[in-house]
Design a protein around this motif. Structure first.
Motif, PDB file in Angstrom:
ATOM      1  N   GLN A 126     -10.032  -5.925   7.243  1.00 47.15           N
ATOM      2  CA  GLN A 126     -10.496  -4.681   7.858  1.00 47.15           C
ATOM      3  C   GLN A 126      -9.318  -3.757   8.149  1.00 47.15           C
ATOM      4  O   GLN A 126      -9.398  -2.542   7.915  1.00 47.15           O
ATOM      5  N   GLU A 127      -8.216  -4.325   8.633  1.00 45.36           N
ATOM      6  CA  GLU A 127      -7.017  -3.499   8.870  1.00 45.36           C
ATOM      7  C   GLU A 127      -6.474  -2.950   7.558  1.00 45.36           C
ATOM      8  O   GLU A 127      -6.090  -1.776   7.470  1.00 45.36           O
ATOM      9  N   ILE A 128      -6.433  -3.802   6.547  1.00 46.54           N
ATOM     10  CA  ILE A 128      -5.954  -3.377   5.232  1.00 46.54           C
ATOM     11  C   ILE A 128      -6.872  -2.305   4.658  1.00 46.54           C
ATOM     12  O   ILE A 128      -6.409  -1.294   4.109  1.00 46.54           O
ATOM     13  N   ASN A 129      -8.167  -2.504   4.789  1.00 49.34           N
ATOM     14  CA  ASN A 129      -9.153  -1.551   4.300  1.00 49.34           C
ATOM     15  C   ASN A 129      -8.941  -0.173   4.924  1.00 49.34           C
ATOM     16  O   ASN A 129      -8.899   0.851   4.230  1.00 49.34           O
ATOM     17  N   ASN A 130      -8.785  -0.144   6.233  1.00 47.90           N
ATOM     18  CA  ASN A 130      -8.657   1.138   6.935  1.00 47.90           C
ATOM     19  C   ASN A 130      -7.339   1.829   6.620  1.00 47.90           C
ATOM     20  O   ASN A 130      -7.288   3.052   6.421  1.00 47.90           O
ATOM     21  N   TYR A 131      -6.265   1.054   6.541  1.00 49.47           N
ATOM     22  CA  TYR A 131      -4.952   1.625   6.229  1.00 49.47           C
ATOM     23  C   TYR A 131      -4.918   2.165   4.797  1.00 49.47           C
ATOM     24  O   TYR A 131      -4.414   3.265   4.531  1.00 49.47           O
ATOM     25  N   SER A 132      -5.493   1.396   3.862  1.00 46.61           N
ATOM     26  CA  SER A 132      -5.469   1.807   2.457  1.00 46.61           C
ATOM     27  C   SER A 132      -6.338   3.039   2.224  1.00 46.61           C
ATOM     28  O   SER A 132      -6.015   3.883   1.385  1.00 46.61           O
ATOM     29  N   LYS A 133      -7.427   3.149   2.975  1.00 46.70           N
ATOM     30  CA  LYS A 133      -8.315   4.304   2.811  1.00 46.70           C
ATOM     31  C   LYS A 133      -7.611   5.591   3.230  1.00 46.70           C
ATOM     32  O   LYS A 133      -7.725   6.616   2.558  1.00 46.70           O
ATOM     33  N   VAL A 134      -6.854   5.530   4.310  1.00 47.94           N
ATOM     34  CA  VAL A 134      -6.102   6.695   4.770  1.00 47.94           C
ATOM     35  C   VAL A 134      -5.082   7.121   3.721  1.00 47.94           C
ATOM     36  O   VAL A 134      -4.818   8.313   3.533  1.00 47.94           O
ATOM     37  N   HIS A 135      -4.507   6.139   3.013  1.00 43.66           N
ATOM     38  CA  HIS A 135      -3.472   6.419   2.012  1.00 43.66           C
ATOM     39  C   HIS A 135      -4.030   6.567   0.598  1.00 43.66           C
ATOM     40  O   HIS A 135      -3.262   6.654  -0.367  1.00 43.66           O
ATOM     41  N   HIS A 136      -5.358   6.568   0.466  1.00 46.72           N
ATOM     42  CA  HIS A 136      -6.024   6.787  -0.824  1.00 46.72           C
ATOM     43  C   HIS A 136      -5.601   5.751  -1.869  1.00 46.72           C
ATOM     44  O   HIS A 136      -5.358   6.075  -3.037  1.00 46.72           O
ATOM     45  N   VAL A 137      -5.527   4.497  -1.433  1.00 45.57           N
ATOM     46  CA  VAL A 137      -5.143   3.390  -2.311  1.00 45.57           C
ATOM     47  C   VAL A 137      -6.299   2.391  -2.374  1.00 45.57           C
ATOM     48  O   VAL A 137      -6.611   1.749  -1.367  1.00 45.57           O
ATOM     49  N   PRO A 138      -6.973   2.267  -3.511  1.00 46.59           N
ATOM     50  CA  PRO A 138      -8.037   1.259  -3.612  1.00 46.59           C
ATOM     51  C   PRO A 138      -7.470  -0.157  -3.571  1.00 46.59           C
ATOM     52  O   PRO A 138      -6.390  -0.422  -4.099  1.00 46.59           O
ATOM     53  N   VAL A 139      -8.206  -1.048  -2.925  1.00 50.42           N
ATOM     54  CA  VAL A 139      -7.822  -2.458  -2.826  1.00 50.42           C
ATOM     55  C   VAL A 139      -8.807  -3.271  -3.657  1.00 50.42           C
ATOM     56  O   VAL A 139     -10.022  -3.187  -3.445  1.00 50.42           O
ATOM     57  N   VAL A 140      -8.292  -4.032  -4.605  1.00 48.43           N
ATOM     58  CA  VAL A 140      -9.156  -4.902  -5.398  1.00 48.43           C
ATOM     59  C   VAL A 140      -8.808  -6.353  -5.081  1.00 48.43           C
ATOM     60  O   VAL A 140      -7.643  -6.734  -5.041  1.00 48.43           O
ATOM     61  N   ILE A 141      -9.840  -7.133  -4.812  1.00 50.71           N
ATOM     62  CA  ILE A 141      -9.674  -8.531  -4.430  1.00 50.71           C
ATOM     63  C   ILE A 141     -10.088  -9.396  -5.609  1.00 50.71           C
ATOM     64  O   ILE A 141     -11.223  -9.300  -6.091  1.00 50.71           O
ATOM     65  N   GLU A 142      -9.180 -10.230  -6.079  1.00 54.37           N
ATOM     66  CA  GLU A 142      -9.427 -10.968  -7.315  1.00 54.37           C
ATOM     67  C   GLU A 142     -10.238 -12.240  -7.060  1.00 54.37           C
ATOM     68  O   GLU A 142      -9.947 -13.008  -6.147  1.00 54.37           O
ATOM     69  N   ILE A 166       0.842  -1.207   0.000  1.00 60.24           N
ATOM     70  CA  ILE A 166       0.000   0.000   0.000  1.00 60.24           C
ATOM     71  C   ILE A 166       0.871   1.248   0.000  1.00 60.24           C
ATOM     72  O   ILE A 166       0.580   2.222  -0.708  1.00 60.24           O
ATOM     73  N   ASP A 167       1.953   1.227   0.771  1.00 58.34           N
ATOM     74  CA  ASP A 167       2.873   2.372   0.788  1.00 58.34           C
ATOM     75  C   ASP A 167       3.466   2.619  -0.602  1.00 58.34           C
ATOM     76  O   ASP A 167       3.592   3.771  -1.038  1.00 58.34           O
ATOM     77  N   ILE A 168       3.845   1.539  -1.289  1.00 58.48           N
ATOM     78  CA  ILE A 168       4.389   1.668  -2.644  1.00 58.48           C
ATOM     79  C   ILE A 168       3.339   2.249  -3.587  1.00 58.48           C
ATOM     80  O   ILE A 168       3.598   3.198  -4.341  1.00 58.48           O
ATOM     81  N   ALA A 169       2.140   1.681  -3.537  1.00 64.12           N
ATOM     82  CA  ALA A 169       1.072   2.135  -4.430  1.00 64.12           C
ATOM     83  C   ALA A 169       0.724   3.593  -4.185  1.00 64.12           C
ATOM     84  O   ALA A 169       0.448   4.345  -5.135  1.00 64.12           O
ATOM     85  N   SER A 170       0.756   4.008  -2.931  1.00 58.79           N
ATOM     86  CA  SER A 170       0.436   5.390  -2.587  1.00 58.79           C
ATOM     87  C   SER A 170       1.398   6.364  -3.260  1.00 58.79           C
ATOM     88  O   SER A 170       1.001   7.448  -3.701  1.00 58.79           O
ATOM     89  N   LYS A 171       2.653   5.971  -3.372  1.00 61.06           N
ATOM     90  CA  LYS A 171       3.662   6.835  -3.974  1.00 61.06           C
ATOM     91  C   LYS A 171       3.562   6.874  -5.498  1.00 61.06           C
ATOM     92  O   LYS A 171       4.120   7.772  -6.132  1.00 61.06           O
ATOM     93  N   LEU A 172       2.857   5.910  -6.075  1.00 59.24           N
ATOM     94  CA  LEU A 172       2.795   5.816  -7.534  1.00 59.24           C
ATOM     95  C   LEU A 172       1.388   6.047  -8.085  1.00 59.24           C
ATOM     96  O   LEU A 172       1.148   5.887  -9.285  1.00 59.24           O
ATOM     97  N   GLY A 173       0.463   6.423  -7.212  1.00 58.01           N
ATOM     98  CA  GLY A 173      -0.891   6.703  -7.659  1.00 58.01           C
ATOM     99  C   GLY A 173      -1.630   5.474  -8.156  1.00 58.01           C
ATOM    100  O   GLY A 173      -2.463   5.563  -9.065  1.00 58.01           O
ATOM    101  N   ALA A 174      -1.339   4.319  -7.553  1.00 57.81           N
ATOM    102  CA  ALA A 174      -1.912   3.055  -8.001  1.00 57.81           C
ATOM    103  C   ALA A 174      -2.783   2.429  -6.920  1.00 57.81           C
ATOM    104  O   ALA A 174      -2.830   2.908  -5.784  1.00 57.81           O
TER     105      ALA A 174
END
Length: 276
Positions: free
Chosen positions: A140-156, A103-111
């Motif tokens: 739920q932890e991933i959801n909350n952390y990713s939301k703060v960092h503006h990174v959408p999570v897609v589950i395949e 998530i940290d990586i994606a946040s830096k790359l707009g992904a």
């Protein structure tokens, strides 16, 4: 006329010839290759602990006009042997930490990030309930952390020959609702859908505005339009739900990878035109 959807392509630095990842090379090299082929974006398959030069990557993105759609977390499971449902608490914890790093990586790359294999597979003859509860708490932890960092999570959604969690879209939709995962979305793949769903276009309509990402491959997992899947109906369904995200090629090469990538985008453009 602008494309209705951004067309993406899978990429990785190194992979064997049996992998469905068409572009091989550094991130910067793959951005350049994608631009030359006419793609709008790349998805990146990588480990969570790779050291990246973000300035160089952002410069390559600006120069090529190609974006990064998703950072894919699969290597955390296939190489790092960590999953979010592992029975060993220290492995489960390492998987959660690894996803946060993605998530940290994606946040830096707009992904965004893709969660596929890292969710794990429930061992044979085991009760699903404790594993699904474990997965829900971690998501739920991933959801909350990713939301703060503006990174959408897609589950395949992945077919039952490969995994036994979320093999059909309705299962994932129900889970997202049950656990109130408001920053998690459904990631469909036409290859997997063709093995599991009764009707591809009806599944897309069912998922609706929870569709966050789409992989394109035909029934034999070659490029879209090379097999039997009705992609015209798929694109009609995407329009019906007002999907505006990425449609990304993840397929096996028929012969040469670059030639397959070229044929794929030509075919996708033609299929979109036919469906208009």
């Amino acid at each position: 006329m602008m494309n209705e959807w951004k067309i993406g392509i899978s990429s990785v630095q190194y992979a064997n010839n049996s992998s469905p990842l068409l572009l091989h090379g550094t991130i910067e090299e793959n951005l350049q290759k994608a631009a030359a082929l006419g793609y709008d974006a790349i998805e990146i398959h990588m480990r969570e602990n790779e050291i990246l030069n973000y300035d160089h990557i952002r410069q390559a993105m600006r120069e090529t006009g190609v974006s990064i759609s998703m950072i894919v977390t699969g290597k955390l499971a296939t190489e790092g042997f960590c999953t979010l449902t592992d029975d060993r608490p220290y492995v489960e914890k390492a998987a959660l930490k690894g996803v946060m790093d993605y998530i940290d990586i994606a946040s830096k790359l707009g992904a965004g990030i893709v969660l596929g294999w890292v969710r794990g597979t429930i061992p044979a003859n085991q009760n699903f309930t404790p594993y699904m509860r474990r997965l829900g708490k971690n998501l739920q932890e991933i959801n909350n952390y990713s939301k703060v960092h503006h990174v959408p999570v897609v589950i395949e959604v992945i077919n039952h020959y490969e995994m036994n969690i979320f093999t059909k879209a309705e299962q994932l939709l129900s889970f997202i609702s049950e656990w109130e995962l408001d920053n998690c979305f459904v990631h469909l793949d036409t290859y997997h859908m063709n093995l599991e769903e009764d009707n591809l276009s009806e599944t897309i309509l069912q998922v609706g505005d929870k569709l966050g990402y789409l992989h394109l491959a035909d029934n034999q997992r070659w490029y879209p339009g090379s097999g039997n899947i009705d992609f015209i109906s798929v694109f009609h369904a995407l329009r019906a739900i007002h999907y505006t995200g990425y449609v990304t090629v993840e397929c096996f090469p028929r012969d040469d990878r670059d030639d397959t990538a070229k044929k794929a985008i030509e075919s996708i453009r033609d299929l979109i035109k036919q469906s208009s």
